[in-house]
Structure formats: structure tokens, C-alpha cells
Design a protein around this motif. Structure first.
Motif: not given
Length: 288
Positions: A190-198
Motif C-alpha cells: 500500500x502507498x499512503x499519500x497526504x494530499x492537503x499540503x503543497x
């Protein structure tokens, strides 16, 4: 703080103190100590406090007095999640329980044999969720992140606790992390990525979020779109002193454009933020 700068804050002394108290005096004592520590930070850390108040008042439309109380609670709960993280790594997790809404979705992803992409956010305690998921629904959990922790703190945590129960794929300028992601998926991981910060300078997508325009990193949604692996939105929120609620959405199995996945993600993120506003852990001005 107008944008996130990619750095995780905290002092080596602070980590040492809390690891000592958790080891010697237990989690309850560490929680009590947090009342003082987070109260101090709430008073002194004006920029993150004001960013949080802006999010509550202008995003969630919460009245001023209630927003201040919620922000104070936010600082304390965030401290609790850090204590919980350390407790898990120290092997002192016997008190903790959790429920998993739609756990079968992740089991189905595992059984499909193509790996899975889990999109999440800095809401709740994803690191503890990763430790809970390891060995339960997948052979390995890989968290894709900027490796921006202060090195001395990271080394001390690894030395003191044996490190996390999941792998870290560090985002690199040479894009070598893409190869690491591909290899992990080929291994049915499984690959987990946070998508709320750039970060400033990175490519972003602008979307409606809580009735306002907000920018989200474009890269995670490109990854979710390009690889032939199921995609689901996963969150882990603290819903009691020693309990967590994990959830997963129905996996996306067809090929969708990054923009479509991003809109679906933001819609789910809105639901979670409204459900757990005290666990929104982005301490910068989120809206444009």
C-alpha cells in the motif's frame, strides 16, 4: 504563516521529555502534562493559532468564541496524537482500541494483487493508523512524504523506539520516489499519500473546499491516476481517550483524470473536517 514550509517543528529536548514520561510514568501522566504544554503553545504560537481560527471562522463558519475553544482543544488533541504515536512505537499500546469502517475495502484491494493507493490528509493520526494497518490488511505500508523532520529528532525517535512500523518513501527532486512507488505497488504493498499540503513552487490544483478556493498538491492525484492500482480515501480520527476510528471509501478502480480524483477527495475531506474539526492539523492559512 501563509503557506506550509515543509518542516516539522519540535525540539529534541521535548521529544526526550515525553518519551521519558511515557516510559516511566505512563500515558495518562503524559496527557496531563500536555494540558500545560499545549496551553503554553496556544498562548505563545500566534501564527498557527490565528491560522486555525481563520479556518474555523471563515471555512467552517464557527462563531468566534466557539472557534477559540475549538482551537485550544485542537492543540491538546494534536499533542495527544503525538503521545499516542510514541506509545505505539514504545510498545505501550495495550490500552488502545480501534474500529475500522469499511475495512473490507482494503482487504479487497490486497486480494486483487495490484497494491493500493491510500489518499489521506493531516487530519487525525495517520501514523498510528499505519501502525495498526501493518500486517493486518497489507504486507507493508509505504508513506510518501517530504523527509523534512529535524534529523536529530528522527534519529532519537528511531533509537528510542525502534522506528515506525511502516516504510517511508521520501519525495526527491530527481523523481526517484516514483520508481519506489512503482516497485511497492508491484509487490502488492500500500502507498499512503497526504494530499492537503503543497510547497510554494510545486504544481497545485485549485478547488472549492468548504465554500472557498483552496490549493491542493497536484502530484498525489497524478500518481493516483497514472498507476494501475485501486485508489481509496483513508482517514484515522481519534474518537476517544484510547480509541481511533479508521475509515476507507469505496475503491476507485477505473482510470480517472487527476482532476476528477481530486474533486472526489476534497468532497470526502470536507465530510471528515466537519465530523472532526478539532483534528484539523494544518497550522497555516489554508485558503487563498
Amino acid at each position: 504563516m501563509s503557506r506550509w514550509d515543509g518542516k516539522t517543528r519540535g525540539s529534541l529536548a521535548g521529544y526526550k521529555i515525553f518519551l521519558f514520561f511515557i516510559n516511566s510514568l505512563g500515558i495518562d501522566f503524559a496527557y496531563r502534562l500536555l494540558r500545560i504544554v499545549t496551553g503554553y503553545y496556544f498562548l505563545m504560537a500566534a501564527k498557527p493559532r490565528n491560522a486555525l481560527l481563520d479556518f474555523y471562522q471563515n471555512g467552517l463558519q464557527i462563531p468566534s468564541i466557539k472557534a477559540k475553544l475549538l482551537a485550544r482543544k485542537n492543540f491538546y488533541v494534536f499533542g495527544q496524537t503525538l503521545v499516542d504515536r510514541a506509545a505505539f512505537l514504545l510498545g505501550k499500546n495495550e490500552k488502545f482500541v480501534h474500529t475500522f469502517e469499511n475495512e473490507q475495502y482494503l482487504l479487497d484491494i490486497r486480494d486483487a494483487g495490484k497494491g493500493g493507493i491510500l489518499l489521506s490528509a493531516h487530519l487525525g493520526n495517520w501514523e498510528t493508523a499505519g501502525n495498526l494497518l501493518k500486517g493486518r490488511v497489507a504486507s507493508a505500508i509505504n508513506i510518501v512524504m517530504l523527509d523534512a523532520e529535524v534529523e536529530s529528532i528522527k534519529q532519537y525517535m528511531d533509537l528510542s523506539t525502534g522506528g515506525s512500523h511502516f516504510k517511508v518513501i521520501a519525495i526527491k527532486d530527481d523523481l526517484s520516489h516514483i520508481i519506489s512507488i512503482r516497485n511497492a505497488l508491484l509487490g502488492n504493498e500500500f502507498i499512503a499519500i497526504h494530499c492537503d499540503r503543497y510547497l510554494d513552487g510545486a504544481k497545485y490544483i485549485e478547488l472549492d473546499f468548504l465554500g472557498k478556493k483552496a490549493k491542493f498538491p497536484y502530484g498525489p492525484f497524478v500518481i493516483a491516476s497514472k498507476f494501475e492500482a485501486p485508489v481509496t480515501f483513508v482517514f484515522a480520527a481519534k474518537n476517544g481517550k484510547y480509541s481511533y476510528h479508521l475509515s476507507a471509501t469505496l475503491p476507485i478502480t477505473e482510470k480517472l483524470k487527476p482532476e476528477v480524483i481530486a474533486k472526489l477527495y476534497v468532497a470526502e475531506l470536507e465530510k471528515k473536517v466537519r465530523q472532526y474539526p478539532e483534528q484539523w492539523f494544518n497550522y497555516f492559512n489554508f485558503f487563498n
